[in-house]
Motif scaffolding. Structure first.
Motif, PDB file in Angstrom:
ATOM      1  N   MET A  82       0.804  -1.128  -0.028  1.00 32.44           N
ATOM      2  CA  MET A  82       0.381  -0.052  -0.103  1.00 32.44           C
ATOM      3  C   MET A  82       0.921   1.212  -0.049  1.00 32.44           C
ATOM      4  N   ALA A  83       0.550   2.047  -1.207  1.00 30.88           N
ATOM      5  CA  ALA A  83       1.792   3.337  -0.767  1.00 30.88           C
ATOM      6  C   ALA A  83       0.813   4.071  -0.382  1.00 30.88           C
ATOM      7  N   GLU A  84       2.218   5.006   0.332  1.00 32.80           N
ATOM      8  CA  GLU A  84       1.616   5.716   1.310  1.00 32.80           C
ATOM      9  C   GLU A  84       1.013   7.260   0.463  1.00 32.80           C
ATOM     10  N   GLN A  85      -0.062   7.888   1.363  1.00 30.64           N
ATOM     11  CA  GLN A  85      -0.438   8.679   0.857  1.00 30.64           C
ATOM     12  C   GLN A  85       0.070   9.914   1.957  1.00 30.64           C
ATOM     13  N   TYR A  86      -0.144  11.290   1.298  1.00 29.51           N
ATOM     14  CA  TYR A  86       0.163  12.522   1.873  1.00 29.51           C
ATOM     15  C   TYR A  86      -0.655  13.572   1.109  1.00 29.51           C
ATOM     16  N   PRO A  87      -0.497  15.024   1.761  1.00 28.44           N
ATOM     17  CA  PRO A  87      -1.218  16.291   1.320  1.00 28.44           C
ATOM     18  C   PRO A  87      -0.377  16.500   0.444  1.00 28.44           C
ATOM     19  N   MET A 119      -4.924  14.210  -1.198  1.00 26.60           N
ATOM     20  CA  MET A 119      -4.170  13.294  -0.888  1.00 26.60           C
ATOM     21  C   MET A 119      -4.466  13.158  -1.997  1.00 26.60           C
ATOM     22  N   VAL A 120      -2.219  12.531  -1.994  1.00 31.46           N
ATOM     23  CA  VAL A 120      -1.496  11.568  -3.261  1.00 31.46           C
ATOM     24  C   VAL A 120      -1.274  11.069  -2.445  1.00 31.46           C
ATOM     25  N   SER A 121      -1.169   9.273  -3.059  1.00 32.30           N
ATOM     26  CA  SER A 121      -0.657   8.759  -3.081  1.00 32.30           C
ATOM     27  C   SER A 121       0.726   9.178  -3.607  1.00 32.30           C
ATOM     28  N   GLU A 122       1.939   8.180  -3.552  1.00 28.77           N
ATOM     29  CA  GLU A 122       3.468   8.491  -3.698  1.00 28.77           C
ATOM     30  C   GLU A 122       3.853   8.010  -5.107  1.00 28.77           C
ATOM     31  N   ASP A 137       1.416   7.358  -7.794  1.00 25.83           N
ATOM     32  CA  ASP A 137       0.496   8.670  -8.314  1.00 25.83           C
ATOM     33  C   ASP A 137       1.651   9.303  -9.045  1.00 25.83           C
ATOM     34  N   ASP A 138       1.077   9.460 -10.189  1.00 20.23           N
ATOM     35  CA  ASP A 138       2.080  10.118 -11.472  1.00 20.23           C
ATOM     36  C   ASP A 138       1.112  11.831 -11.736  1.00 20.23           C
ATOM     37  N   GLN A 139       1.884  12.230 -12.560  1.00 27.87           N
ATOM     38  CA  GLN A 139       1.463  14.180 -12.513  1.00 27.87           C
ATOM     39  C   GLN A 139      -0.354  14.249 -12.885  1.00 27.87           C
ATOM     40  N   GLU A 140      -0.297  13.013 -13.903  1.00 30.13           N
ATOM     41  CA  GLU A 140      -1.468  13.688 -14.208  1.00 30.13           C
ATOM     42  C   GLU A 140      -3.109  12.949 -13.587  1.00 30.13           C
ATOM     43  N   THR A 141      -2.441  12.238 -12.715  1.00 26.98           N
ATOM     44  CA  THR A 141      -3.146  11.575 -11.702  1.00 26.98           C
ATOM     45  C   THR A 141      -3.825  12.238 -10.890  1.00 26.98           C
ATOM     46  N   ARG A 142      -2.965  13.270  -9.977  1.00 30.87           N
ATOM     47  CA  ARG A 142      -2.932  14.204  -9.345  1.00 30.87           C
ATOM     48  C   ARG A 142      -3.613  14.977  -9.602  1.00 30.87           C
ATOM     49  N   LEU A 143      -3.264  15.339 -10.886  1.00 26.86           N
ATOM     50  CA  LEU A 143      -4.164  17.071 -11.335  1.00 26.86           C
ATOM     51  C   LEU A 143      -5.584  16.848 -11.126  1.00 26.86           C
ATOM     52  N   GLY A 144      -5.593  15.053 -12.123  1.00 25.53           N
ATOM     53  CA  GLY A 144      -7.255  14.476 -12.126  1.00 25.53           C
ATOM     54  C   GLY A 144      -7.966  14.356 -10.686  1.00 25.53           C
ATOM     55  N   TYR A 145      -7.546  13.886  -9.616  1.00 20.90           N
ATOM     56  CA  TYR A 145      -7.405  14.418  -8.252  1.00 20.90           C
ATOM     57  C   TYR A 145      -8.539  16.045  -8.009  1.00 20.90           C
ATOM     58  N   ALA A 146      -7.323  16.867  -8.121  1.00 25.90           N
ATOM     59  CA  ALA A 146      -7.900  18.696  -8.217  1.00 25.90           C
ATOM     60  C   ALA A 146      -8.907  18.654  -9.286  1.00 25.90           C
ATOM     61  N   ARG A 147      -8.604  18.439 -10.958  1.00 27.46           N
ATOM     62  CA  ARG A 147      -9.768  18.541 -11.648  1.00 27.46           C
ATOM     63  C   ARG A 147     -11.433  17.984 -10.989  1.00 27.46           C
ATOM     64  N   LYS A 148     -11.534  16.878 -10.640  1.00 25.10           N
ATOM     65  CA  LYS A 148     -12.400  16.314 -10.180  1.00 25.10           C
ATOM     66  C   LYS A 148     -13.877  16.891  -9.028  1.00 25.10           C
ATOM     67  N   TYR A 149     -12.553  17.165  -8.385  1.00 25.55           N
ATOM     68  CA  TYR A 149     -12.670  18.576  -6.707  1.00 25.55           C
ATOM     69  C   TYR A 149     -13.607  19.680  -7.214  1.00 25.55           C
ATOM     70  N   LEU A 150     -12.952  20.079  -8.213  1.00 28.08           N
ATOM     71  CA  LEU A 150     -13.239  21.598  -8.139  1.00 28.08           C
ATOM     72  C   LEU A 150     -14.399  21.679  -9.550  1.00 28.08           C
ATOM     73  N   ALA A 151     -14.682  19.955  -9.973  1.00 29.84           N
ATOM     74  CA  ALA A 151     -15.742  19.831 -10.813  1.00 29.84           C
ATOM     75  C   ALA A 151     -17.025  20.046  -9.966  1.00 29.84           C
TER      76      ALA A 151
END
Ligand SMILES: [Zn+2]
Length: 64
Positions: free
Chosen positions: A1-6, A25-28, A30-44
């Motif tokens: 299980m990868a570590e998660q951090y803000p 919260m991202v996982s170590e 996650d690549d850059q695109e995946t992390r941006l996906g979290y942000a875009r999903k939240y904003l949407a």
């Protein structure tokens, strides 16, 4: 299980250039695109941004 951090991620409006920055919260594994996906999903879902494949619009611009 990868570590998660803000991690602070900014999403920029493609129309007016305004940005919205939050901690996500991202996982170590996650690549850059995946992390941006979290942000875009939240904003949407929470902030009224219009998020499409290659277009991010803030709430003000998305109503134009
Ligand atoms: Zn905008």
């Amino acid at each position: 299980m990868a570590e998660q951090y803000p991690k602070q991620i900014a999403v920029f409006c493609d129309e007016c250039g305004t940005d919205e920055v939050h901690d996500y919260m991202v996982s170590e594994d996650d690549d850059q695109e995946t992390r941006l996906g979290y942000a875009r999903k939240y904003l949407a879902e929470e902030k009224g941004w219009l998020i499409q494949d290659n277009l991010d619009l803030c709430p003000e611009c998305s109503f134009c």
